[in-house]
Enzyme design. Structure first.
Site, PDB file in Angstrom:
ATOM      1  N   LYS A 191       0.735  -1.292  -0.114  1.00  0.00           N
ATOM      2  CA  LYS A 191       0.029   0.113  -0.113  1.00  0.00           C
ATOM      3  C   LYS A 191       0.699   1.283   0.082  1.00  0.00           C
ATOM      4  CE  LYS A 191       0.386   1.724   4.269  1.00  0.00           C
ATOM      5  NZ  LYS A 191       0.938   3.102   4.511  1.00  0.00           N
ATOM      6  N   THR A 248      -4.296   5.814   3.480  1.00  0.00           N
ATOM      7  CA  THR A 248      -2.845   6.511   2.892  1.00  0.00           C
ATOM      8  C   THR A 248      -2.959   6.980   1.472  1.00  0.00           C
ATOM      9  OG1 THR A 248      -1.846   4.329   2.665  1.00  0.00           O
ATOM     10  CG2 THR A 248      -1.318   5.586   4.613  1.00  0.00           C
TER      11      THR A 248
HETATM   12  O1  13P Z   1       1.516   3.137   7.485  1.00  0.00           O
HETATM   13  C1  13P Z   1       0.871   4.146   7.865  1.00  0.00           C
HETATM   14  C2  13P Z   1      -0.455   4.491   8.266  1.00  0.00           C
HETATM   15  O2  13P Z   1      -1.079   3.285   8.183  1.00  0.00           O
HETATM   16  C3  13P Z   1       1.667   5.500   7.800  1.00  0.00           C
HETATM   17  O3  13P Z   1       1.771   6.070   6.413  1.00  0.00           O
HETATM   18  P1  13P Z   1       3.175   6.839   6.038  1.00  0.00           P
HETATM   19  O4  13P Z   1       4.264   6.007   6.248  1.00  0.00           O
HETATM   20  O5  13P Z   1       2.675   7.132   4.419  1.00  0.00           O
HETATM   21  O6  13P Z   1       2.958   8.074   6.687  1.00  0.00           O
END
Ligand code: 13P
Ligand code: NDP
Length: 331
Positions: A191, A248
């Site tokens: 993701k 995200t």
């Molecule tokens: O994995 C995350 C939330 O589940 C954090 O996302 P980021 O690393 O893109 O900030």
């Protein structure tokens, strides 16, 4: 599993500090950082001002750079970036409490080896060390502030997964459990790459319809990849996969999304990173390599890998995606 309730968290960044705060109400927590000065600052200020400013540290947390302090833990959470996991385990291995489960919290695939985090851990940890993976939609800032959050805890041994989920859950952090380790780690690592693609769409002003289409097609890619590498579809449709992609791929609070947004607005990959961790930028090439090794097409992940490597421009990649041969939606 050991009845020792104390928890050690390796890595004092945003996520390590947030997890420490979330479990500290129920267990004594050691927060290990590599930098003694940073550990001392956190101890003195009772705040991780660099990574989680404004969030008071729970009184039950002790921040330290002394690796010897890890030995007393009943459970260890490994919360440094994915590309550092092998080196960090190598450095701390001799201090880890024998037999204590290690919970892998990074979301990524190792570059160069294309290894999933559980494979890295199996190679780097002493033989027989119980390993689990924690992943799901959870911004550190939300978890640290005790906002309601649900994630998934996976371990090959179902009993261990259930024990850890009970041990680490609390009033605001709810852990579901499963034995589908591969599915959970694919969801988290994949993701991040796809969130970058959604950020690119937002940053280049392609519109909300394009973003929704991209999320759906990105998820289709992730499902195909998971099926090929042994993750269960129902896992990917849960918290670590769809849940985390929804979070995200639609929020500038995500560093991966924000990185993509800056790329879409024309920044170079170096400038877009801006010194913040965007795990998907490192994982993209590994994800694509694993897909290609099995003859699987992942056009969206490939687009991200090309843009991040500076091998393609955003407009050319969008044209490439739109020019792909038409096909059935479910293939
Ligand atoms: O994995 C995350 C939330 O589940 C954090 O996302 P980021 O690393 O893109 O900030
Ligand atoms: N932030 C979030 O909301 C979430 C993050 N995650 C995942 O957790 C992982 C960590 O992310 P996050 O905490 O946010 O990252 P941050 O950038 O906030 O912090 C990274 C931390 O890791 C430390 N670190 C880096 N390299 C090493 C090393 N070689 N040895 C020891 N420590 C090291 C850094 O120390 P130093 O300051 O000294 O460089 C820092 O404390 C990532 O895989 C991320 O995807 C998962 C869910 C949510």
């Amino acid at each position: 599993m050991s009845q020792n309730g104390s928890v050690a968290v390796i890595g004092g960044g945003a996520w390590g500090t947030a997890l420490a705060n979330a479990v500290a109400g129920r267990h004594p927590v050691t927060l290990w950082l590599r930098d003694p000065e940073a550990a001392a600052r956190i101890e003195r200020g009772r705040e991780n001002a660099r990574y989680l400013p404004g969030v008071p540290l729970h009184p039950g947390i002790r921040a330290t750079a002394d690796a010897g302090a890890l030995a007393a833990a009943g459970t260890v959470l490994l919360v440094t970036p994915a590309q550092t996991a092998r080196a960090v385990i190598g450095q701390l291995k001799s201090h880890l409490p024998p037999g204590a489960p290690i919970v892998l919290c990074a979301k990524g695939i190792e570059r160069g080896t294309d290894a999933f985090m559980s494979a890295v851990a199996a190679e780097a940890l002493p033989v027989g060390t119980p390993v689990a993976v924690l992943s799901g939609p959870s911004f550190a800032a939300d978890v640290a502030r005790n906002l309601p959050t649900a994630v998934t805890l996976a371990a090959a041994e179902a009993g261990l997964a259930a024990d850890l989920a009970h041990r680490l859950s609390g009033p605001t952090l709810r852990l579901y459990h499963t034995d589908d380790v591969r599915g959970v780690e694919i969801g988290g690592a994949g993701k991040n790459v796809l969130a970058i693609a959604c950020g690119i769409v937002a940053g280049s002003g392609l519109g909300e319809s394009a973003r929704a289409a991209l999320i759906a097609r990105a998820f289709a890619e992730l499902m195909r990849f998971a099926r090929l590498y042994g993750g269960r579809p129902e896992t990917l449709m849960g918290l670590s996969g769809l849940g985390d992609l929804v979070l995200t791929a639609s929020s500038p609070q995500s560093r991966n999304f924000a990185f993509g947004e800056r790329l879409g607005a024309g920044a170079t990959p170096e400038a877009a990173a801006g010194g913040k961790l965007a795990e998907g930028a490192f994982t993209a090439a590994a994800l694509v390599a694993l897909a290609r090794a099995q003859g699987l097409e992942m056009p969206i992940a490939e687009a991200v890998a090309d843009i991040v490597a500076g091998a393609a421009r955003v407009d050319a990649v969008v044209a490439r995606l739109m020019a792909r041969p038409l096909k059935g939606e479910v293939e």
